[in-house]
Scaffold this motif. Structure first.
Motif, PDB file in Angstrom:
ATOM      1  N   ILE A 119       0.852  -1.185   0.000  1.00 14.71           N
ATOM      2  CA  ILE A 119       0.000   0.000   0.000  1.00 14.71           C
ATOM      3  C   ILE A 119       0.885   1.230   0.000  1.00 14.71           C
ATOM      4  O   ILE A 119       1.778   1.362   0.850  1.00 14.71           O
ATOM      5  CB  ILE A 119      -0.936   0.028   1.226  1.00 14.71           C
ATOM      6  N   LEU A 120       0.614   2.163  -0.942  1.00 15.02           N
ATOM      7  CA  LEU A 120       1.331   3.440  -1.009  1.00 15.02           C
ATOM      8  C   LEU A 120       0.409   4.527  -0.473  1.00 15.02           C
ATOM      9  O   LEU A 120      -0.700   4.712  -0.972  1.00 15.02           O
ATOM     10  CB  LEU A 120       1.737   3.752  -2.446  1.00 15.02           C
ATOM     11  N   VAL A 121       0.891   5.226   0.577  1.00 11.95           N
ATOM     12  CA  VAL A 121       0.110   6.279   1.235  1.00 11.95           C
ATOM     13  C   VAL A 121       0.796   7.608   0.976  1.00 11.95           C
ATOM     14  O   VAL A 121       1.994   7.755   1.253  1.00 11.95           O
ATOM     15  CB  VAL A 121      -0.022   6.014   2.736  1.00 11.95           C
ATOM     16  N   ILE A 122      -0.011   8.599   0.461  1.00 12.81           N
ATOM     17  CA  ILE A 122       0.533   9.931   0.179  1.00 12.81           C
ATOM     18  C   ILE A 122      -0.362  10.964   0.853  1.00 12.81           C
ATOM     19  O   ILE A 122      -1.601  10.856   0.820  1.00 12.81           O
ATOM     20  CB  ILE A 122       0.592  10.192  -1.336  1.00 12.81           C
ATOM     21  N   HIS A 123       0.254  11.975   1.463  1.00 15.33           N
ATOM     22  CA  HIS A 123      -0.480  13.068   2.105  1.00 15.33           C
ATOM     23  C   HIS A 123      -0.208  14.364   1.355  1.00 15.33           C
ATOM     24  O   HIS A 123       0.956  14.718   1.138  1.00 15.33           O
ATOM     25  CB  HIS A 123      -0.056  13.223   3.567  1.00 15.33           C
ATOM     26  N   LEU A 124      -1.306  15.033   0.977  1.00 16.29           N
ATOM     27  CA  LEU A 124      -1.203  16.309   0.274  1.00 16.29           C
ATOM     28  C   LEU A 124      -1.953  17.372   1.093  1.00 16.29           C
ATOM     29  O   LEU A 124      -3.106  17.141   1.512  1.00 16.29           O
ATOM     30  CB  LEU A 124      -1.806  16.224  -1.125  1.00 16.29           C
ATOM     31  N   PRO A 125      -1.351  18.524   1.320  1.00 15.02           N
ATOM     32  CA  PRO A 125      -2.030  19.584   2.082  1.00 15.02           C
ATOM     33  C   PRO A 125      -3.123  20.252   1.244  1.00 15.02           C
ATOM     34  O   PRO A 125      -2.958  20.441   0.034  1.00 15.02           O
ATOM     35  CB  PRO A 125      -0.909  20.537   2.428  1.00 15.02           C
ATOM     36  N   VAL A 126      -4.216  20.588   1.901  1.00 14.20           N
ATOM     37  CA  VAL A 126      -5.298  21.365   1.274  1.00 14.20           C
ATOM     38  C   VAL A 126      -5.128  22.810   1.741  1.00 14.20           C
ATOM     39  O   VAL A 126      -5.322  23.120   2.929  1.00 14.20           O
ATOM     40  CB  VAL A 126      -6.687  20.824   1.663  1.00 14.20           C
ATOM     41  N   LEU A 127      -4.752  23.684   0.815  1.00 14.62           N
ATOM     42  CA  LEU A 127      -4.390  25.054   1.162  1.00 14.62           C
ATOM     43  C   LEU A 127      -5.495  26.026   0.752  1.00 14.62           C
ATOM     44  O   LEU A 127      -6.157  25.851  -0.280  1.00 14.62           O
ATOM     45  CB  LEU A 127      -3.075  25.441   0.480  1.00 14.62           C
ATOM     46  N   SER A 128      -5.699  27.062   1.576  1.00 10.30           N
ATOM     47  CA  SER A 128      -6.626  28.156   1.243  1.00 10.30           C
ATOM     48  C   SER A 128      -5.975  29.076   0.228  1.00 10.30           C
ATOM     49  O   SER A 128      -4.769  28.958  -0.037  1.00 10.30           O
ATOM     50  CB  SER A 128      -6.973  28.938   2.513  1.00 10.30           C
ATOM     51  N   GLY A 131      -2.864  30.554   1.288  1.00 14.93           N
ATOM     52  CA  GLY A 131      -1.704  29.690   1.524  1.00 14.93           C
ATOM     53  C   GLY A 131      -1.726  29.005   2.859  1.00 14.93           C
ATOM     54  O   GLY A 131      -0.755  28.334   3.230  1.00 14.93           O
ATOM     55  N   LYS A 132      -2.846  29.095   3.605  1.00 13.94           N
ATOM     56  CA  LYS A 132      -2.947  28.469   4.919  1.00 13.94           C
ATOM     57  C   LYS A 132      -3.497  27.054   4.749  1.00 13.94           C
ATOM     58  O   LYS A 132      -4.441  26.835   4.020  1.00 13.94           O
ATOM     59  CB  LYS A 132      -3.855  29.285   5.813  1.00 13.94           C
ATOM     60  N   GLN A 133      -2.895  26.093   5.474  1.00 15.89           N
ATOM     61  CA  GLN A 133      -3.351  24.706   5.379  1.00 15.89           C
ATOM     62  C   GLN A 133      -4.641  24.539   6.169  1.00 15.89           C
ATOM     63  O   GLN A 133      -4.681  24.757   7.375  1.00 15.89           O
ATOM     64  CB  GLN A 133      -2.280  23.735   5.911  1.00 15.89           C
ATOM     65  N   GLU A 134      -5.694  24.122   5.494  1.00 13.15           N
ATOM     66  CA  GLU A 134      -6.988  23.933   6.131  1.00 13.15           C
ATOM     67  C   GLU A 134      -7.325  22.454   6.324  1.00 13.15           C
ATOM     68  O   GLU A 134      -8.291  22.113   7.012  1.00 13.15           O
ATOM     69  CB  GLU A 134      -8.081  24.596   5.292  1.00 13.15           C
ATOM     70  N   GLY A 135      -6.537  21.581   5.735  1.00 13.43           N
ATOM     71  CA  GLY A 135      -6.775  20.166   5.905  1.00 13.43           C
ATOM     72  C   GLY A 135      -5.727  19.367   5.153  1.00 13.43           C
ATOM     73  O   GLY A 135      -4.768  19.900   4.585  1.00 13.43           O
ATOM     74  N   THR A 136      -5.975  18.033   5.124  1.00 13.75           N
ATOM     75  CA  THR A 136      -5.016  17.125   4.478  1.00 13.75           C
ATOM     76  C   THR A 136      -5.782  16.084   3.677  1.00 13.75           C
ATOM     77  O   THR A 136      -6.768  15.510   4.166  1.00 13.75           O
ATOM     78  CB  THR A 136      -4.133  16.421   5.516  1.00 13.75           C
ATOM     79  N   LEU A 137      -5.333  15.857   2.472  1.00 10.46           N
ATOM     80  CA  LEU A 137      -5.886  14.817   1.625  1.00 10.46           C
ATOM     81  C   LEU A 137      -4.949  13.611   1.658  1.00 10.46           C
ATOM     82  O   LEU A 137      -3.771  13.720   1.330  1.00 10.46           O
ATOM     83  CB  LEU A 137      -6.044  15.326   0.197  1.00 10.46           C
TER      84      LEU A 137
END
Length: 458
Positions: A119-128, A131-137
């Protein structure tokens, strides 16, 4: 365990270790490179999707219908807020479950095992927009291609490793045979020598200069020296036995004459007593010379002292003149010639050379002393009967006689010059003879002046 088996096993173990190291390295590099490439593909794909959809639609799950079109059957999306709380999860008939896999925002990517799958797991930031991080995908993808490629790679590596090991066994066996062939030949030759008690040499097949060739050459030289020494010892025992037997036969013959007629014939009595006395003296002289020769050839270091050679020669000449009443002249380059040597041995050397010259010449004898390049040269020259050219090289052999009858007439034993050579060798010098039959002989001795310096350099 035979040496051939040891070489084969050690070579095979070394090759196996190298192959295992290469296999593990290739496996790890393949996983690393493949993971990096797949991660870059997924990151680029979902980064564009996030930018197109916008952070608000992603966090509120407003893009779910469109999102499912981008998902494959082996991909799961999870969206987390700023506090790492799961907002929702999107999948499309996924063939695996995440189970209790925890969210870890600190990792940008990770390759892990879930339910026996890669399993390959990748985390990408969800930015406003600011430029502020509001969550993570979080993108979780089952990587079937990697498993398939790894199975193929492992099959290739195992097959190649087994094949290489088989080739290594064959190669190491051939190598061991090639290396041990000269050694086997040496062992066979040694066994033949042990059985037959005859000296043999190992045949040399090539002219290279490796260690095995050097070992073979050293063994052959050693055999040559041992054979020469053995033959010399046999000759020595034979000659000594002959000399002693001849003397004992003469003594026995005169003793029988005394027993039969000595009491009645005064002339026979006197002749027998005189002959027995002379042969006894000759045997005593020969025994002393044998002991002196054995002592000189033991190789024990002689005590050296600073001695003056001209005065030593004058003392020896003065002593011999009182016995032989012959003219002996001394010629020298300098009034005093000094060297480090054993005084008693040098006197013995001079007596031997002068006595030899006195026996076989009737004219004047010359002693010529000179110095040259930190060496002292002693030359004893006579104008006597000389020695044939073919016999000169053998005069330093024990008991060697150019003419046996001549030596018995003069009282020689054939040991004087060998003793002189032994004394010269102990002093790290050289001795040689030049002679012309019918014109005379010259013995040339060369000794180092500074014996202590010579010994320290050696």
């Amino acid at each position: 365990m035979k040496l051939r088996t040891k070489i084969t096993l050690l070579a095979s173990i070394l090759v196996l270790s190298i192959l295992l190291f290469v296999d593990v390295t290739v496996h790890l590099l393949f996983v690393k490179i493949a993971t990096r490439n797949e991660r870059e593909v997924l990151q680029n794909k979902w980064t564009e999707i996030i930018a197109e959809a916008g952070p608000t639609m992603i966090l509120k799950n407003a893009w779910s219908p469109k999102l499912k079109d981008e998902l494959s059957g082996d991909t799961i999306l999870r969206v987390f807020d700023q506090k790492s709380r799961l907002l929702y999860e999107v999948s499309r008939q996924s063939r695996f479950k995440l189970g209790n896999m925890r969210f870890n925002p600190s990792q940008s990517s990770e390759l892990t095992d879930v339910q026996g799958h890669k399993i390959l797991v990748i985390h990408l930031p969800v930015l406003s927009p600011e430029g502020k991080q509001e969550g993570t995908l979080e993108i979780v993808e089952k990587w079937d291609a990697l498993e398939t490629n790894l199975d193929i790679l492992n099959t290739i590596l195992i097959t190649s490793t087994v094949g290489a090991m088989l080739l290594s066994l064959v190669g190491s066996t051939i190598l061991a045979n090639a290396i041990l062939l000269p050694i086997s030949s040496s062992i066979q030759t040694m066994q033949e020598i042990e059985r037959s008690l005859k000296f043999k040499k190992i045949p040399v097949g090539s002219h290279n200069h490796d260690e095995l060739s050097q070992m073979t050459a050293t063994f052959n030289r050693m055999m040559g020296r041992l054979e020469e020494s053995f033959q010399s010892q046999q000759q020595f025992v034979s000659d000594a036995s002959h000399e002693l037997n001849t003397t004992l036969m003469i003594i026995e013959g005169y003793a029988n004459m005394l027993r039969r007629w000595g009491t009645r014939d005064e002339d026979i009595y006197k002749e027998s007593i005189q002959s027995i006395y002379e042969e006894t003296q000759r045997m005593r002289t020969m025994t002393q010379q044998l002991l002196a020769l054995a002592s000189s050839q033991q190789g024990n270091p002689e005590p050296h002292e600073r001695m003056e050679l001209v005065g030593c020669c004058q003392q020896v000449v003065a002593h011999l003149k009182t016995v032989h009443d012959r003219q002996i002249n001394i010629f020298m380059d300098e009034p005093e010639i000094w060297l480090d040597a054993n005084l008693a041995k040098i006197k013995q050397l001079l007596v031997i050379l002068l006595d030899n010259a006195l026996k076989y010449s009737s004219d004047e004898i010359e002693i010529i002393l000179s110095t040259e390049a930190k060496h002292v040269r002693i030359r004893v020259k006579d104008a006597g009967i000389g020695i044939p050219e073919g016999e000169v090289k053998r005069v330093f052999e024990r008991f060697y006689r150019v003419d046996s009858s001549r030596h018995r007439k003069t009282g020689g034993t054939g040991l004087g010059l060998p003793i002189a050579k032994a004394i010269t060798d102990v002093h790290q010098g050289t001795i040689r003879m030049e002679s012309v039959e019918g014109k005379g002989s010259e013995v040339i001795v060369t000794l180092p002046q500074n014996q202590q310096e010579r010994l320290s350099l050696q």
